[in-house]
Write a protein that holds these residues in place. Structure first.
Motif, PDB file in Angstrom:
ATOM      1  N   PHE A 139      40.648 -11.084 -26.622  1.00  0.00           N
ATOM      2  CA  PHE A 139      40.823 -10.506 -27.951  1.00  0.00           C
ATOM      3  C   PHE A 139      41.060 -11.573 -29.021  1.00  0.00           C
ATOM      4  O   PHE A 139      40.442 -11.548 -30.081  1.00  0.00           O
ATOM      5  CB  PHE A 139      41.993  -9.519 -27.942  1.00  0.00           C
ATOM      6  CG  PHE A 139      42.348  -9.033 -29.319  1.00  0.00           C
ATOM      7  CD1 PHE A 139      41.618  -8.034 -29.918  1.00  0.00           C
ATOM      8  CD2 PHE A 139      43.397  -9.606 -30.016  1.00  0.00           C
ATOM      9  CE1 PHE A 139      41.930  -7.589 -31.191  1.00  0.00           C
ATOM     10  CE2 PHE A 139      43.717  -9.170 -31.282  1.00  0.00           C
ATOM     11  CZ  PHE A 139      42.987  -8.164 -31.876  1.00  0.00           C
ATOM     12  N   HIS A 140      41.937 -12.513 -28.747  1.00  0.00           N
ATOM     13  CA  HIS A 140      42.296 -13.499 -29.763  1.00  0.00           C
ATOM     14  C   HIS A 140      41.097 -14.362 -30.162  1.00  0.00           C
ATOM     15  O   HIS A 140      40.936 -14.695 -31.335  1.00  0.00           O
ATOM     16  CB  HIS A 140      43.449 -14.372 -29.269  1.00  0.00           C
ATOM     17  CG  HIS A 140      44.725 -13.626 -29.078  1.00  0.00           C
ATOM     18  ND1 HIS A 140      45.432 -13.077 -30.130  1.00  0.00           N
ATOM     19  CD2 HIS A 140      45.432 -13.298 -27.957  1.00  0.00           C
ATOM     20  CE1 HIS A 140      46.513 -12.458 -29.677  1.00  0.00           C
ATOM     21  NE2 HIS A 140      46.534 -12.579 -28.357  1.00  0.00           N
ATOM     22  N   ARG A 141      40.244 -14.695 -29.208  1.00  0.00           N
ATOM     23  CA  ARG A 141      39.065 -15.503 -29.536  1.00  0.00           C
ATOM     24  C   ARG A 141      38.071 -14.680 -30.344  1.00  0.00           C
ATOM     25  O   ARG A 141      37.521 -15.153 -31.348  1.00  0.00           O
ATOM     26  CB  ARG A 141      38.407 -16.024 -28.263  1.00  0.00           C
ATOM     27  CG  ARG A 141      37.151 -16.872 -28.527  1.00  0.00           C
ATOM     28  CD  ARG A 141      36.566 -17.412 -27.238  1.00  0.00           C
ATOM     29  NE  ARG A 141      36.089 -16.342 -26.365  1.00  0.00           N
ATOM     30  CZ  ARG A 141      34.887 -15.760 -26.518  1.00  0.00           C
ATOM     31  NH1 ARG A 141      34.091 -16.114 -27.512  1.00  0.00           N
ATOM     32  NH2 ARG A 141      34.502 -14.827 -25.671  1.00  0.00           N
ATOM     33  N   LEU A 142      37.829 -13.452 -29.935  1.00  0.00           N
ATOM     34  CA  LEU A 142      36.854 -12.616 -30.614  1.00  0.00           C
ATOM     35  C   LEU A 142      37.328 -12.190 -31.993  1.00  0.00           C
ATOM     36  O   LEU A 142      36.533 -12.072 -32.927  1.00  0.00           O
ATOM     37  CB  LEU A 142      36.542 -11.389 -29.761  1.00  0.00           C
ATOM     38  CG  LEU A 142      35.765 -11.674 -28.476  1.00  0.00           C
ATOM     39  CD1 LEU A 142      35.806 -10.464 -27.565  1.00  0.00           C
ATOM     40  CD2 LEU A 142      34.333 -12.064 -28.787  1.00  0.00           C
ATOM     41  N   SER A 143      38.626 -11.947 -32.143  1.00  0.00           N
ATOM     42  CA  SER A 143      39.141 -11.495 -33.438  1.00  0.00           C
ATOM     43  C   SER A 143      38.972 -12.569 -34.511  1.00  0.00           C
ATOM     44  O   SER A 143      38.936 -12.259 -35.705  1.00  0.00           O
ATOM     45  CB  SER A 143      40.613 -11.089 -33.323  1.00  0.00           C
ATOM     46  OG  SER A 143      41.422 -12.182 -32.940  1.00  0.00           O
ATOM     47  N   SER A 144      38.840 -13.825 -34.090  1.00  0.00           N
ATOM     48  CA  SER A 144      38.633 -14.904 -35.067  1.00  0.00           C
ATOM     49  C   SER A 144      37.271 -14.788 -35.752  1.00  0.00           C
ATOM     50  O   SER A 144      37.036 -15.394 -36.803  1.00  0.00           O
ATOM     51  CB  SER A 144      38.760 -16.272 -34.383  1.00  0.00           C
ATOM     52  OG  SER A 144      37.700 -16.477 -33.469  1.00  0.00           O
ATOM     53  N   LEU A 145      36.348 -14.003 -35.167  1.00  0.00           N
ATOM     54  CA  LEU A 145      35.032 -13.794 -35.776  1.00  0.00           C
ATOM     55  C   LEU A 145      35.088 -12.786 -36.913  1.00  0.00           C
ATOM     56  O   LEU A 145      34.159 -12.699 -37.718  1.00  0.00           O
ATOM     57  CB  LEU A 145      34.040 -13.296 -34.723  1.00  0.00           C
ATOM     58  CG  LEU A 145      33.820 -14.170 -33.481  1.00  0.00           C
ATOM     59  CD1 LEU A 145      32.897 -13.445 -32.496  1.00  0.00           C
ATOM     60  CD2 LEU A 145      33.236 -15.520 -33.858  1.00  0.00           C
ATOM     61  N   LEU A 146      36.173 -12.027 -36.976  1.00  0.00           N
ATOM     62  CA  LEU A 146      36.276 -10.910 -37.908  1.00  0.00           C
ATOM     63  C   LEU A 146      36.980 -11.335 -39.185  1.00  0.00           C
ATOM     64  O   LEU A 146      38.123 -11.000 -39.450  1.00  0.00           O
ATOM     65  CB  LEU A 146      37.019  -9.746 -37.238  1.00  0.00           C
ATOM     66  CG  LEU A 146      36.459  -9.314 -35.882  1.00  0.00           C
ATOM     67  CD1 LEU A 146      37.340  -8.239 -35.254  1.00  0.00           C
ATOM     68  CD2 LEU A 146      35.023  -8.824 -36.017  1.00  0.00           C
ATOM     69  N   GLN A 147      36.271 -12.071 -40.001  1.00  0.00           N
ATOM     70  CA  GLN A 147      36.822 -12.587 -41.247  1.00  0.00           C
ATOM     71  C   GLN A 147      36.371 -11.732 -42.433  1.00  0.00           C
ATOM     72  O   GLN A 147      35.362 -11.033 -42.368  1.00  0.00           O
ATOM     73  CB  GLN A 147      36.366 -14.035 -41.460  1.00  0.00           C
ATOM     74  CG  GLN A 147      36.728 -14.980 -40.326  1.00  0.00           C
ATOM     75  CD  GLN A 147      38.231 -15.138 -40.163  1.00  0.00           C
ATOM     76  OE1 GLN A 147      38.962 -15.197 -41.149  1.00  0.00           O
ATOM     77  NE2 GLN A 147      38.687 -15.214 -38.918  1.00  0.00           N
ATOM     78  N   THR A 148      37.135 -11.787 -43.510  1.00  0.00           N
ATOM     79  CA  THR A 148      36.738 -11.097 -44.743  1.00  0.00           C
ATOM     80  C   THR A 148      35.519 -11.782 -45.339  1.00  0.00           C
ATOM     81  O   THR A 148      35.518 -12.991 -45.551  1.00  0.00           O
ATOM     82  CB  THR A 148      37.884 -11.108 -45.765  1.00  0.00           C
ATOM     83  OG1 THR A 148      39.015 -10.438 -45.195  1.00  0.00           O
ATOM     84  CG2 THR A 148      37.466 -10.413 -47.052  1.00  0.00           C
TER      85      THR A 148
END
Length: 225
Positions: free
Chosen positions: A178-187
């Protein structure tokens, strides 16, 4: 929340833009997609990018954000965390619809890229079975903090638009943390986006024509008092 969007482009153009290998249904342009309707979704299956048709909105009792999964909710919900590890998809779009309020009035606007191009939104999917045991393919949009353009529409969150280089990582079939993938979700930067008024008919779920994406004179766009 994002409650409507469009995906209107010729199929060959869409396939080329998102490097789609297979199409699993009869594709058609969608000018006004609303929750519970079926619409294009891209998945990675056995090394191929597949374009299929899924229903917008989860059905489970826990899915309070069944249409839009706020990234903050995803972090705290075990079911969403499981999905983000293995059940990721990309929703192709070329515009979102919102209502812009000014005093007691409001009018609908379409938020697009300045070049009017397509873009991919991070999504999660689940395949449920109905009471007949038939599979029902569903998805939700992942939301993140709004940029200035969306924020000016009094929306605190916006769909998590994936830059082209991030789509490959998001669709990777390998389970991801989750932590690695969530870094792709930027504004996404508002400098590449703009908004223009459209017909109030986008509020009608059955109105799905090219008229929905046509820019409208503000004098005829006001609909709410």
């Amino acid at each position: 929340m994002c409650q409507r969007y469009s995906m209107a482009a010729d199929l060959p153009v869409l396939m080329d833009h998102f490097q789609v290998d297979r199409v699993m249904y009869y594709y058609r342009n969608r000018y006004n997609v609303s929750p519970t309707q079926f619409t294009p979704v891209i998945l990675q299956q056995n090394g191929e990018r597949v374009l299929d048709e899924f229903r917008w909105g989860f059905i489970p009792y826990w899915g309070k954000d069944a249409v839009n999964a706020d990234l903050r909710t995803v972090k705290d919900n075990p079911s969403y965390r499981k999905m983000i590890e293995k059940q990721r998809c990309v929703i192709p779009c070329n515009g979102f619809y919102y209502w812009k309020k000014e005093g007691k009035k409001a009018y609908p606007v379409r938020v697009v890229m300045k070049n009017r191009g397509m873009f991919g939104v991070a999504g999660l999917y689940e395949i449920w079975k109905d009471h007949h045991g038939e599979p029902l393919r569903t998805f939700t949009l992942v939301m993140t903090s709004a940029n200035r353009l969306i924020g000016n529409l009094e929306e605190p969150r916006m769909p998590a638009i994936l830059p082209e280089e991030a789509i490959k990582d998001w669709l990777n079939e390998e389970p991801g943390e989750f932590h690695r993938l969530s870094s792709l979700l930027q504004t996404y930067s508002d400098e590449e986006m703009e908004a223009y008024p459209v017909t109030p008919l986008i509020g009608n779920d059955t109105h799905d024509s090219e008229e929905c994406i046509r820019e409208m004179d503000l004098r005829t766009a006001w609909v709410k008092q």
